[in-house]
Design a protein around this motif. Structure first.
Motif, PDB file in Angstrom:
ATOM      1  N   ALA A 197      61.276 -21.514  38.882  1.00  0.00           N
ATOM      2  CA  ALA A 197      60.493 -22.400  39.743  1.00  0.00           C
ATOM      3  C   ALA A 197      61.033 -23.821  39.732  1.00  0.00           C
ATOM      4  O   ALA A 197      60.951 -24.539  40.737  1.00  0.00           O
ATOM      5  CB  ALA A 197      59.027 -22.395  39.304  1.00  0.00           C
ATOM      6  N   HIS A 198      61.593 -24.237  38.592  1.00  0.00           N
ATOM      7  CA  HIS A 198      62.079 -25.617  38.441  1.00  0.00           C
ATOM      8  C   HIS A 198      63.464 -25.591  37.786  1.00  0.00           C
ATOM      9  O   HIS A 198      63.604 -25.790  36.583  1.00  0.00           O
ATOM     10  CB  HIS A 198      61.085 -26.422  37.600  1.00  0.00           C
ATOM     11  CG  HIS A 198      59.691 -26.398  38.126  1.00  0.00           C
ATOM     12  ND1 HIS A 198      59.351 -26.949  39.345  1.00  0.00           N
ATOM     13  CD2 HIS A 198      58.554 -25.851  37.619  1.00  0.00           C
ATOM     14  CE1 HIS A 198      58.060 -26.764  39.565  1.00  0.00           C
ATOM     15  NE2 HIS A 198      57.552 -26.106  38.539  1.00  0.00           N
ATOM     16  N   PRO A 199      64.492 -25.353  38.590  1.00  0.00           N
ATOM     17  CA  PRO A 199      65.839 -25.146  38.049  1.00  0.00           C
ATOM     18  C   PRO A 199      66.608 -26.414  37.697  1.00  0.00           C
ATOM     19  O   PRO A 199      67.696 -26.340  37.142  1.00  0.00           O
ATOM     20  CB  PRO A 199      66.543 -24.401  39.193  1.00  0.00           C
ATOM     21  CG  PRO A 199      65.862 -24.909  40.435  1.00  0.00           C
ATOM     22  CD  PRO A 199      64.428 -25.121  40.052  1.00  0.00           C
ATOM     23  N   VAL A 200      66.042 -27.570  38.027  1.00  0.00           N
ATOM     24  CA  VAL A 200      66.751 -28.834  37.822  1.00  0.00           C
ATOM     25  C   VAL A 200      66.065 -29.626  36.711  1.00  0.00           C
ATOM     26  O   VAL A 200      64.846 -29.808  36.734  1.00  0.00           O
ATOM     27  CB  VAL A 200      66.771 -29.665  39.125  1.00  0.00           C
ATOM     28  CG1 VAL A 200      67.438 -31.017  38.895  1.00  0.00           C
ATOM     29  CG2 VAL A 200      67.487 -28.902  40.233  1.00  0.00           C
ATOM     30  N   PRO A 201      66.810 -30.107  35.722  1.00  0.00           N
ATOM     31  CA  PRO A 201      66.194 -30.912  34.656  1.00  0.00           C
ATOM     32  C   PRO A 201      65.743 -32.280  35.152  1.00  0.00           C
ATOM     33  O   PRO A 201      66.230 -32.786  36.165  1.00  0.00           O
ATOM     34  CB  PRO A 201      67.315 -31.041  33.616  1.00  0.00           C
ATOM     35  CG  PRO A 201      68.576 -30.849  34.384  1.00  0.00           C
ATOM     36  CD  PRO A 201      68.255 -29.905  35.502  1.00  0.00           C
ATOM     37  N   LEU A 202      64.812 -32.850  34.406  1.00  0.00           N
ATOM     38  CA  LEU A 202      64.304 -34.187  34.694  1.00  0.00           C
ATOM     39  C   LEU A 202      64.768 -35.129  33.602  1.00  0.00           C
ATOM     40  O   LEU A 202      64.587 -34.846  32.412  1.00  0.00           O
ATOM     41  CB  LEU A 202      62.775 -34.199  34.741  1.00  0.00           C
ATOM     42  CG  LEU A 202      62.078 -33.120  35.582  1.00  0.00           C
ATOM     43  CD1 LEU A 202      60.561 -33.295  35.491  1.00  0.00           C
ATOM     44  CD2 LEU A 202      62.547 -33.161  37.025  1.00  0.00           C
ATOM     45  N   LEU A 203      65.356 -36.259  33.977  1.00  0.00           N
ATOM     46  CA  LEU A 203      65.817 -37.261  33.009  1.00  0.00           C
ATOM     47  C   LEU A 203      64.988 -38.529  33.182  1.00  0.00           C
ATOM     48  O   LEU A 203      65.032 -39.179  34.237  1.00  0.00           O
ATOM     49  CB  LEU A 203      67.299 -37.561  33.216  1.00  0.00           C
ATOM     50  CG  LEU A 203      67.913 -38.632  32.304  1.00  0.00           C
ATOM     51  CD1 LEU A 203      67.716 -38.298  30.836  1.00  0.00           C
ATOM     52  CD2 LEU A 203      69.402 -38.812  32.621  1.00  0.00           C
ATOM     53  N   PHE A 204      64.232 -38.872  32.140  1.00  0.00           N
ATOM     54  CA  PHE A 204      63.329 -40.023  32.179  1.00  0.00           C
ATOM     55  C   PHE A 204      64.007 -41.247  31.548  1.00  0.00           C
ATOM     56  O   PHE A 204      64.602 -41.149  30.466  1.00  0.00           O
ATOM     57  CB  PHE A 204      62.031 -39.697  31.440  1.00  0.00           C
ATOM     58  CG  PHE A 204      61.185 -38.658  32.134  1.00  0.00           C
ATOM     59  CD1 PHE A 204      60.202 -39.041  33.034  1.00  0.00           C
ATOM     60  CD2 PHE A 204      61.388 -37.312  31.900  1.00  0.00           C
ATOM     61  CE1 PHE A 204      59.418 -38.093  33.684  1.00  0.00           C
ATOM     62  CE2 PHE A 204      60.607 -36.347  32.541  1.00  0.00           C
ATOM     63  CZ  PHE A 204      59.621 -36.741  33.438  1.00  0.00           C
ATOM     64  N   VAL A 205      63.847 -42.392  32.211  1.00  0.00           N
ATOM     65  CA  VAL A 205      64.554 -43.614  31.829  1.00  0.00           C
ATOM     66  C   VAL A 205      63.528 -44.721  31.601  1.00  0.00           C
ATOM     67  O   VAL A 205      62.785 -45.089  32.519  1.00  0.00           O
ATOM     68  CB  VAL A 205      65.554 -44.023  32.930  1.00  0.00           C
ATOM     69  CG1 VAL A 205      66.329 -45.265  32.506  1.00  0.00           C
ATOM     70  CG2 VAL A 205      66.510 -42.866  33.250  1.00  0.00           C
ATOM     71  N   HIS A 206      63.488 -45.261  30.396  1.00  0.00           N
ATOM     72  CA  HIS A 206      62.476 -46.250  30.017  1.00  0.00           C
ATOM     73  C   HIS A 206      62.833 -47.656  30.492  1.00  0.00           C
ATOM     74  O   HIS A 206      63.958 -47.949  30.889  1.00  0.00           O
ATOM     75  CB  HIS A 206      62.284 -46.249  28.497  1.00  0.00           C
ATOM     76  CG  HIS A 206      63.482 -46.729  27.728  1.00  0.00           C
ATOM     77  ND1 HIS A 206      63.738 -48.071  27.509  1.00  0.00           N
ATOM     78  CD2 HIS A 206      64.497 -46.063  27.122  1.00  0.00           C
ATOM     79  CE1 HIS A 206      64.846 -48.201  26.800  1.00  0.00           C
ATOM     80  NE2 HIS A 206      65.337 -46.997  26.556  1.00  0.00           N
ATOM     81  N   GLY A 207      61.856 -48.543  30.388  1.00  0.00           N
ATOM     82  CA  GLY A 207      62.042 -49.932  30.770  1.00  0.00           C
ATOM     83  C   GLY A 207      62.330 -50.831  29.583  1.00  0.00           C
ATOM     84  O   GLY A 207      62.536 -50.367  28.455  1.00  0.00           O
ATOM     85  N   ALA A 208      62.334 -52.126  29.820  1.00  0.00           N
ATOM     86  CA  ALA A 208      62.643 -53.107  28.780  1.00  0.00           C
ATOM     87  C   ALA A 208      61.626 -53.025  27.645  1.00  0.00           C
ATOM     88  O   ALA A 208      60.444 -52.750  27.864  1.00  0.00           O
ATOM     89  CB  ALA A 208      62.641 -54.515  29.383  1.00  0.00           C
ATOM     90  N   TYR A 220      59.662 -27.077  33.422  1.00  0.00           N
ATOM     91  CA  TYR A 220      60.799 -27.972  33.597  1.00  0.00           C
ATOM     92  C   TYR A 220      61.514 -28.163  32.256  1.00  0.00           C
ATOM     93  O   TYR A 220      60.910 -28.012  31.183  1.00  0.00           O
ATOM     94  CB  TYR A 220      60.352 -29.358  34.045  1.00  0.00           C
ATOM     95  CG  TYR A 220      59.721 -29.475  35.405  1.00  0.00           C
ATOM     96  CD1 TYR A 220      60.481 -29.811  36.524  1.00  0.00           C
ATOM     97  CD2 TYR A 220      58.347 -29.298  35.562  1.00  0.00           C
ATOM     98  CE1 TYR A 220      59.886 -29.973  37.764  1.00  0.00           C
ATOM     99  CE2 TYR A 220      57.748 -29.452  36.803  1.00  0.00           C
ATOM    100  CZ  TYR A 220      58.516 -29.779  37.906  1.00  0.00           C
ATOM    101  OH  TYR A 220      57.928 -29.934  39.133  1.00  0.00           O
ATOM    102  N   ARG A 221      62.771 -28.536  32.322  1.00  0.00           N
ATOM    103  CA  ARG A 221      63.430 -29.139  31.172  1.00  0.00           C
ATOM    104  C   ARG A 221      63.294 -30.644  31.347  1.00  0.00           C
ATOM    105  O   ARG A 221      63.757 -31.199  32.352  1.00  0.00           O
ATOM    106  CB  ARG A 221      64.902 -28.748  31.090  1.00  0.00           C
ATOM    107  CG  ARG A 221      65.593 -29.318  29.844  1.00  0.00           C
ATOM    108  CD  ARG A 221      67.060 -28.948  29.793  1.00  0.00           C
ATOM    109  NE  ARG A 221      67.693 -29.547  28.603  1.00  0.00           N
ATOM    110  CZ  ARG A 221      69.010 -29.512  28.370  1.00  0.00           C
ATOM    111  NH1 ARG A 221      69.830 -28.904  29.226  1.00  0.00           N
ATOM    112  NH2 ARG A 221      69.497 -30.091  27.289  1.00  0.00           N
ATOM    113  N   ALA A 222      62.659 -31.292  30.392  1.00  0.00           N
ATOM    114  CA  ALA A 222      62.366 -32.727  30.500  1.00  0.00           C
ATOM    115  C   ALA A 222      63.025 -33.464  29.349  1.00  0.00           C
ATOM    116  O   ALA A 222      62.789 -33.143  28.180  1.00  0.00           O
ATOM    117  CB  ALA A 222      60.861 -32.955  30.492  1.00  0.00           C
ATOM    118  N   LEU A 223      63.847 -34.448  29.686  1.00  0.00           N
ATOM    119  CA  LEU A 223      64.569 -35.221  28.680  1.00  0.00           C
ATOM    120  C   LEU A 223      64.296 -36.711  28.878  1.00  0.00           C
ATOM    121  O   LEU A 223      64.141 -37.179  30.007  1.00  0.00           O
ATOM    122  CB  LEU A 223      66.087 -34.999  28.781  1.00  0.00           C
ATOM    123  CG  LEU A 223      66.635 -33.580  28.846  1.00  0.00           C
ATOM    124  CD1 LEU A 223      66.828 -33.155  30.305  1.00  0.00           C
ATOM    125  CD2 LEU A 223      67.963 -33.473  28.108  1.00  0.00           C
TER     126      LEU A 223
END
Length: 261
Positions: A13-24, A44-47
């Motif tokens: 259902a969710h073949p693409v990973p998610l890459l989360f990017v933090h702020g300052a 999902y694969r969540a990183l």
């Protein structure tokens, strides 16, 4: 070595990973409290990555010398190690880094949460100078911002709404860390995004009570990428940590699902 918190696996259902990017002043932990587990549970694969010199990430040079190009390189380093190009999701300063990343990289989609707008951090910096001039002068003179954002009172003003539970504010304030003074200059004038170079479809999200970026600035970001902003009422800047975080995550999930991601 970069700290990467990695949860879940891709699914049919969710073949693409998610890459989360933090702020300052933050690190990967700000995504780990709620978002990573939420998306992992949905298949999902969540990183989440901590920029060099943040969280558990080391750096080959002093933090004060790190700029936008360094943080973009950190995203590239993680993205290039994945089987397919990830969806990139950036918050605040991380949203500006995502915009810069997408100038030269394609991605299935991107999400900008309470992001610094393409015209830079001028508006936020001007408001800081207007409302707390002495703090702004000391920050410029010393290159240090942490003393002026890390008390519970200041953390609430910058990152949360007036109704956010105190324990949420206190926990975040205790985990904030110093950031690079160079990145502040880069985000103000030197390394601003060029929206015409970005072809990736973007979801732009804002918070009604954002203490960093106004609704007007969030709408300007959306216009720059030929889309419309969606706002969450009653929320402050740290949308991933506010009590209503699930509303934000649900909206991202639905948007990604509508794109077959």
């Amino acid at each position: 070595m970069l700290e990467v918190i990695d949860k879940g696996c891709v699914s049919e259902a969710h073949p693409v990973p998610l890459l989360f990017v933090h702020g300052a002043w933050h690190a990967a932990w700000c995504w780990d409290d709620h978002f990573l587990g939420y998306f992992a549970d949905l298949g999902y694969r969540a990183l989440a990555v901590s920029f060099r010199g943040h969280g558990g990430s080391s750096s080959d040079k002093p933090l004060r010398a790190c700029g936008v190009d360094d943080y973009v390189a950190d995203i590239c380093s993680v993205a290039d190690g994945l089987p397919v190009s990830p969806v990139v999701i950036g918050h605040s300063m991380g949203g500006l880094i995502v915009q810069k990343y997408l100038e030269n990289r394609s991605a299935p989609a991107g999400v900008l949460m309470a992001s610094i707008p393409p015209q830079g951090n001028y508006g936020s910096s001007l408001r800081w100078l207007r409302h707390r001039p002495w703090d702004a002068i000391k920050m410029a003179a010393t290159g240090k911002a942490l003393p002026y954002i890390s008390t519970p009172e200041r953390a609430r003003q910058h990152f949360f709404s007036e109704t956010t539970p105190q324990h949420v504010v206190d926990d975040c304030a205790a985990r904030l860390q110093e950031d690079s003074p160079r990145i502040s200059v880069d985000c103000l004038i030197l390394r601003l995004p060029r929206p015409k170079r970005v072809t990736t479809p973007l979801l732009v999200l804002g918070a009604e009570h954002d203490g960093a970026h106004t609704c007007k600035e969030v709408r300007a970001t959306a216009r720059a990428y030929a889309t419309e902003a969606h706002f969450f009422t009653g929320m402050g800047h740290n949308m991933m940590l506010e009590p209503g975080w699930k509303l934000v995550a649900d909206h991202i999930h639905r948007w990604l699902g509508g794109r077959g991601l």
